[in-house]
Design a protein around this motif. Structure first.
Motif, PDB file in Angstrom:
ATOM      1  N   SER A  51     -39.747 -24.184  -9.126  1.00 26.57           N
ATOM      2  CA  SER A  51     -40.826 -23.487  -8.429  1.00 26.57           C
ATOM      3  C   SER A  51     -41.426 -22.399  -9.299  1.00 26.57           C
ATOM      4  O   SER A  51     -40.793 -21.907 -10.251  1.00 26.57           O
ATOM      5  CB  SER A  51     -40.316 -22.876  -7.122  1.00 26.57           C
ATOM      6  OG  SER A  51     -39.351 -21.886  -7.368  1.00 26.57           O
ATOM      7  N   THR A  52     -42.649 -22.034  -8.962  1.00 26.40           N
ATOM      8  CA  THR A  52     -43.291 -20.898  -9.599  1.00 26.40           C
ATOM      9  C   THR A  52     -42.541 -19.619  -9.232  1.00 26.40           C
ATOM     10  O   THR A  52     -41.775 -19.571  -8.276  1.00 26.40           O
ATOM     11  CB  THR A  52     -44.755 -20.785  -9.152  1.00 26.40           C
ATOM     12  OG1 THR A  52     -44.817 -20.842  -7.717  1.00 26.40           O
ATOM     13  CG2 THR A  52     -45.602 -21.912  -9.719  1.00 26.40           C
ATOM     14  N   THR A  53     -42.790 -18.569  -9.992  1.00 23.00           N
ATOM     15  CA  THR A  53     -42.191 -17.279  -9.676  1.00 23.00           C
ATOM     16  C   THR A  53     -42.768 -16.764  -8.357  1.00 23.00           C
ATOM     17  O   THR A  53     -43.875 -17.156  -7.957  1.00 23.00           O
ATOM     18  CB  THR A  53     -42.463 -16.259 -10.790  1.00 23.00           C
ATOM     19  OG1 THR A  53     -43.885 -16.103 -10.943  1.00 23.00           O
ATOM     20  CG2 THR A  53     -41.867 -16.728 -12.110  1.00 23.00           C
ATOM     21  N   PRO A  54     -42.038 -15.893  -7.651  1.00 21.74           N
ATOM     22  CA  PRO A  54     -42.551 -15.388  -6.367  1.00 21.74           C
ATOM     23  C   PRO A  54     -43.913 -14.720  -6.542  1.00 21.74           C
ATOM     24  O   PRO A  54     -44.096 -13.875  -7.430  1.00 21.74           O
ATOM     25  CB  PRO A  54     -41.480 -14.383  -5.942  1.00 21.74           C
ATOM     26  CG  PRO A  54     -40.247 -14.827  -6.633  1.00 21.74           C
ATOM     27  CD  PRO A  54     -40.693 -15.390  -7.947  1.00 21.74           C
ATOM     28  N   PRO A  55     -44.895 -15.101  -5.729  1.00 20.96           N
ATOM     29  CA  PRO A  55     -46.217 -14.480  -5.841  1.00 20.96           C
ATOM     30  C   PRO A  55     -46.201 -13.052  -5.313  1.00 20.96           C
ATOM     31  O   PRO A  55     -45.383 -12.702  -4.458  1.00 20.96           O
ATOM     32  CB  PRO A  55     -47.100 -15.377  -4.967  1.00 20.96           C
ATOM     33  CG  PRO A  55     -46.150 -15.962  -3.965  1.00 20.96           C
ATOM     34  CD  PRO A  55     -44.833 -16.116  -4.670  1.00 20.96           C
ATOM     35  N   GLN A  56     -47.090 -12.247  -5.842  1.00 19.06           N
ATOM     36  CA  GLN A  56     -47.204 -10.861  -5.419  1.00 19.06           C
ATOM     37  C   GLN A  56     -48.359 -10.707  -4.431  1.00 19.06           C
ATOM     38  O   GLN A  56     -49.355 -11.426  -4.497  1.00 19.06           O
ATOM     39  CB  GLN A  56     -47.458  -9.955  -6.633  1.00 19.06           C
ATOM     40  CG  GLN A  56     -46.363 -10.044  -7.688  1.00 19.06           C
ATOM     41  CD  GLN A  56     -45.025  -9.568  -7.169  1.00 19.06           C
ATOM     42  OE1 GLN A  56     -44.917  -8.504  -6.561  1.00 19.06           O
ATOM     43  NE2 GLN A  56     -43.991 -10.384  -7.371  1.00 19.06           N
ATOM     44  N   ASP A  57     -48.212  -9.756  -3.504  1.00 17.81           N
ATOM     45  CA  ASP A  57     -49.327  -9.441  -2.606  1.00 17.81           C
ATOM     46  C   ASP A  57     -50.486  -8.892  -3.433  1.00 17.81           C
ATOM     47  O   ASP A  57     -50.287  -8.160  -4.400  1.00 17.81           O
ATOM     48  CB  ASP A  57     -48.907  -8.400  -1.571  1.00 17.81           C
ATOM     49  CG  ASP A  57     -47.897  -8.949  -0.581  1.00 17.81           C
ATOM     50  OD1 ASP A  57     -47.643 -10.164  -0.606  1.00 17.81           O
ATOM     51  OD2 ASP A  57     -47.369  -8.158   0.209  1.00 17.81           O
ATOM     52  N   HIS A  58     -51.707  -9.266  -3.036  1.00 19.35           N
ATOM     53  CA  HIS A  58     -52.878  -8.831  -3.790  1.00 19.35           C
ATOM     54  C   HIS A  58     -54.018  -8.477  -2.847  1.00 19.35           C
ATOM     55  O   HIS A  58     -54.137  -9.018  -1.751  1.00 19.35           O
ATOM     56  CB  HIS A  58     -53.366  -9.928  -4.739  1.00 19.35           C
ATOM     57  CG  HIS A  58     -52.468 -10.172  -5.909  1.00 19.35           C
ATOM     58  ND1 HIS A  58     -52.275  -9.249  -6.907  1.00 19.35           N
ATOM     59  CD2 HIS A  58     -51.696 -11.234  -6.234  1.00 19.35           C
ATOM     60  CE1 HIS A  58     -51.425  -9.741  -7.805  1.00 19.35           C
ATOM     61  NE2 HIS A  58     -51.065 -10.941  -7.411  1.00 19.35           N
ATOM     62  N   ILE A  77     -44.131 -25.792  -5.721  1.00 16.20           N
ATOM     63  CA  ILE A  77     -42.756 -26.262  -5.866  1.00 16.20           C
ATOM     64  C   ILE A  77     -42.798 -27.730  -6.302  1.00 16.20           C
ATOM     65  O   ILE A  77     -43.535 -28.531  -5.726  1.00 16.20           O
ATOM     66  CB  ILE A  77     -41.954 -26.151  -4.554  1.00 16.20           C
ATOM     67  CG1 ILE A  77     -41.864 -24.681  -4.097  1.00 16.20           C
ATOM     68  CG2 ILE A  77     -40.545 -26.713  -4.739  1.00 16.20           C
ATOM     69  CD1 ILE A  77     -41.128 -24.500  -2.773  1.00 16.20           C
ATOM     70  N   ILE A  78     -42.016 -28.055  -7.338  1.00 18.09           N
ATOM     71  CA  ILE A  78     -41.874 -29.434  -7.799  1.00 18.09           C
ATOM     72  C   ILE A  78     -40.506 -29.943  -7.374  1.00 18.09           C
ATOM     73  O   ILE A  78     -39.481 -29.345  -7.707  1.00 18.09           O
ATOM     74  CB  ILE A  78     -42.008 -29.538  -9.334  1.00 18.09           C
ATOM     75  CG1 ILE A  78     -43.393 -29.076  -9.787  1.00 18.09           C
ATOM     76  CG2 ILE A  78     -41.745 -30.977  -9.802  1.00 18.09           C
ATOM     77  CD1 ILE A  78     -43.545 -29.035 -11.312  1.00 18.09           C
TER      78      ILE A  78
END
Length: 226
Positions: A51-58, A77-78
């Motif tokens: 999976s990608t790294t945890p996204p940040q709030d923006h 997620i793969i």
């Protein structure tokens, strides 16, 4: 080989989580890429998960509301039945992930992506589009066989999700890197699968779609088999 992708809308319909999981399991792809994904989607049929790294709030002006992410959310997620050879860096590791997988047809570099936030609106779409196309050119120049799939946030067969810059930039990159967009003719389709011509060879390709009524997500799921 069967490869699939689906945007599950950040589990907007989380009361239907069991049905979402069932739909993924029924598709039974060898490689499945979920976008706007969530780690609560557990698929035991897959031995490998990346999976990608945890996204940040923006905050995204000019939109009045910020984008908030739950701790379990991942932009991509793969799920794979194939083992990892190595992982490659991407333009933004919170929104795209690239893994080299060992398959029966040889190694395949799977680049799972979602391009943009709030659809194809600028500037985020344009920035991510250009960054990810640069990734593809770099990876192709190193001789990799590539599958680039996920939520492109633009349609190619109709004006369902029009983005002239998206279509032209993606198709130009695919031409340069020898990648074929296998889902280009599907109507109302913004989730796509593209594979290196050299990996596909002369194989016949069939396409399947699900969640056509969009009851589990606001996107259809799509898969290719060859």
């Amino acid at each position: 080989m069967k490869i699939a992708t689906w945007n599950v809308e950040r589990l907007e319909h989380k009361s239907k989580l069991d049905s979402i999981i069932s739909a993924c399991q029924h598709e039974d792809a060898d490689i499945l890429v979920l976008t706007e994904a969530d780690e609560r989607i557990q698929l035991p049929g897959y031995s490998f998960c990346y999976s990608t790294t945890p996204p940040q709030d923006h905050e995204f002006p000019p939109y009045p509301m910020p984008v908030h992410y739950a701790s379990t959310e991942r932009r991509v997620i793969i799920y794979s039945k194939y083992p990892l050879v190595r992982q490659h860096n991407t333009y933004d590791e919170s929104t795209a992930i690239c893994v080299d997988l060992e398959t029966e047809y040889g190694n395949l570099l799977v680049y799972g992506s979602i391009i943009g936030i709030h659809g194809h609106r600028k500037p985020f779409f344009t920035d991510e589009l250009c960054g990810q196309m640069a990734d593809l050119r770099r990876l192709a120049a190193n001789g990799h066989q590539i599958c680039f799939l996920g939520d492109y946030n633009c349609s190619f067969a109709d004006n369902y999700y029009p983005s002239s810059i998206g279509k032209s930039t993606i198709l130009e990159c695919f031409t340069e890197t020898g990648i074929t967009l296998l889902t280009a003719t599907r109507p109302e389709c913004v989730d796509h699968i593209a594979v290196s011509k050299s990996f596909m060879g002369d194989a016949a390709v069939s396409i399947t779609e699900w969640n056509l009524d969009k009851s589990l997500s606001d996107h259809k799921g799509i898969s290719i088999s060859f």
